[in-house]
Write a protein that holds these residues in place. Sequence first.
Motif, short mmCIF file in Angstrom:
data_model
loop_
_atom_site.label_atom_id
_atom_site.label_comp_id
_atom_site.label_asym_id
_atom_site.label_seq_id
_atom_site.Cartn_x
_atom_site.Cartn_y
_atom_site.Cartn_z
N TYR A 122 -96.91 16.67 -13.80
CA TYR A 122 -95.72 15.83 -13.99
C TYR A 122 -95.41 15.05 -12.72
O TYR A 122 -95.18 13.84 -12.75
CB TYR A 122 -94.54 16.72 -14.38
N TYR A 123 -95.39 15.74 -11.58
CA TYR A 123 -95.03 15.08 -10.33
C TYR A 123 -96.12 14.11 -9.86
O TYR A 123 -95.82 13.12 -9.19
CB TYR A 123 -94.68 16.11 -9.25
N ASN A 124 -97.36 14.36 -10.24
CA ASN A 124 -98.42 13.37 -9.97
C ASN A 124 -98.23 12.14 -10.85
O ASN A 124 -98.32 11.01 -10.37
CB ASN A 124 -99.80 13.98 -10.21
N GLU A 181 -90.44 17.99 -20.66
CA GLU A 181 -91.81 18.19 -20.19
C GLU A 181 -91.94 19.29 -19.14
O GLU A 181 -93.05 19.67 -18.78
CB GLU A 181 -92.36 16.88 -19.59
N LEU A 182 -90.82 19.78 -18.61
CA LEU A 182 -90.88 20.69 -17.48
C LEU A 182 -90.31 22.07 -17.79
O LEU A 182 -89.39 22.21 -18.59
CB LEU A 182 -90.11 20.09 -16.29
N TYR A 183 -90.84 23.06 -17.10
CA TYR A 183 -90.38 24.44 -17.20
C TYR A 183 -89.32 24.66 -16.12
O TYR A 183 -89.47 24.23 -14.98
CB TYR A 183 -91.56 25.38 -16.95
N PHE A 184 -88.23 25.33 -16.48
CA PHE A 184 -87.16 25.61 -15.53
C PHE A 184 -86.85 27.10 -15.49
O PHE A 184 -86.89 27.77 -16.53
CB PHE A 184 -85.88 24.86 -15.91
N SER A 185 -86.54 27.60 -14.32
CA SER A 185 -86.07 28.97 -14.14
C SER A 185 -84.73 28.92 -13.41
O SER A 185 -84.67 28.56 -12.24
CB SER A 185 -87.07 29.78 -13.32
N ASP A 186 -83.68 29.27 -14.13
CA ASP A 186 -82.34 29.34 -13.54
C ASP A 186 -82.07 30.76 -13.06
O ASP A 186 -82.69 31.72 -13.52
CB ASP A 186 -81.28 28.97 -14.58
N TYR A 187 -81.10 30.89 -12.15
CA TYR A 187 -80.73 32.20 -11.60
C TYR A 187 -79.23 32.34 -11.53
O TYR A 187 -78.52 31.37 -11.26
CB TYR A 187 -81.30 32.37 -10.18
N GLU A 188 -78.76 33.55 -11.74
CA GLU A 188 -77.39 33.91 -11.42
C GLU A 188 -77.37 34.32 -9.95
O GLU A 188 -78.38 34.78 -9.40
CB GLU A 188 -76.91 35.08 -12.29
N LYS A 189 -76.23 34.18 -9.31
CA LYS A 189 -76.11 34.46 -7.88
C LYS A 189 -76.55 35.89 -7.54
O LYS A 189 -77.36 36.10 -6.63
CB LYS A 189 -74.65 34.24 -7.45
N LEU A 247 -95.32 20.46 2.91
CA LEU A 247 -96.30 20.97 1.95
C LEU A 247 -95.81 20.64 0.54
O LEU A 247 -94.64 20.80 0.23
CB LEU A 247 -96.46 22.48 2.11
N ASP A 248 -96.73 20.16 -0.28
CA ASP A 248 -96.42 19.89 -1.68
C ASP A 248 -97.69 20.09 -2.50
O ASP A 248 -98.79 19.92 -1.97
CB ASP A 248 -95.89 18.46 -1.86
N GLY A 249 -97.53 20.44 -3.77
CA GLY A 249 -98.69 20.69 -4.61
C GLY A 249 -99.23 19.47 -5.32
O GLY A 249 -100.34 19.48 -5.83
N ALA A 250 -98.44 18.40 -5.38
CA ALA A 250 -98.84 17.19 -6.11
C ALA A 250 -99.47 16.19 -5.15
O ALA A 250 -98.82 15.71 -4.22
CB ALA A 250 -97.63 16.58 -6.81
N GLU A 251 -100.72 15.86 -5.40
CA GLU A 251 -101.47 14.96 -4.50
C GLU A 251 -100.78 13.62 -4.30
O GLU A 251 -100.73 13.10 -3.18
CB GLU A 251 -102.88 14.73 -5.04
N GLU A 252 -100.25 13.05 -5.37
CA GLU A 252 -99.61 11.74 -5.25
C GLU A 252 -98.32 11.82 -4.43
O GLU A 252 -98.03 10.91 -3.65
CB GLU A 252 -99.33 11.15 -6.65
#
Length: 196
Positions: free
Chosen positions: A6-8, A146-154, A65-70
């Motif tokens: 997605y980020y590419n 298109e994206l996976y999300f992980s939310d968190y409680e405090k 550091l980033d995982g997307a080459e673009e």
Amino acid sequence: MDAIDYYNKYAAKIFEETVEEEVSEEFRDEFLSYLDEGDAILDLGCGSGRDSLDFYERGYDVTPLDGAEEMCRLAEVHTDLEVLCERYEDMDFDDAFEGVWARGAFIHVPKAEIRGILMKVKNALTKNGVFYTSVCEGEFEGFSGELYFSDYEKSELEELLQDCGFQVLNVWEVRDGEIRRGYEGNGWIHVLARKK
């Protein structure tokens, strides 16, 4: 779609949206208050390189550091710094950084994978090194668009960090209702922690 893909795919658009984005200086300032000028900082998920450039201009030794080459390519042009193109799970640093900055870096990481990545963050830090991250606040985990999300409680985030060998220094919530790439969250949880 995988977050890296997605980020590419949308790198130019995301770069334009984020490179000049207003970021509260208090987050950076509080993080830097635990560091000395010239200390080494790892900027995880650096995206446009906005934060990396700010840290570099303030006199820190920054490794973006980033995982997307673009995204890496655009960040290198913007910052004139070498950007490591690597997935979080492939990181292999040992006592290398006084600080790790991961603003919004883990919002797409499934909860089943986050502990392993946090252990890699801990290994990357020097003794008493400081870690900052922000995550979406809430209970949702799964695909939104298109994206996976992980939310968190405090409390969940604090317990996770403690289990992974961090001492939580400060946690604060910012409720902004901001829409993040097709996903409307409740706001953000920001956390500063120290390697035990």
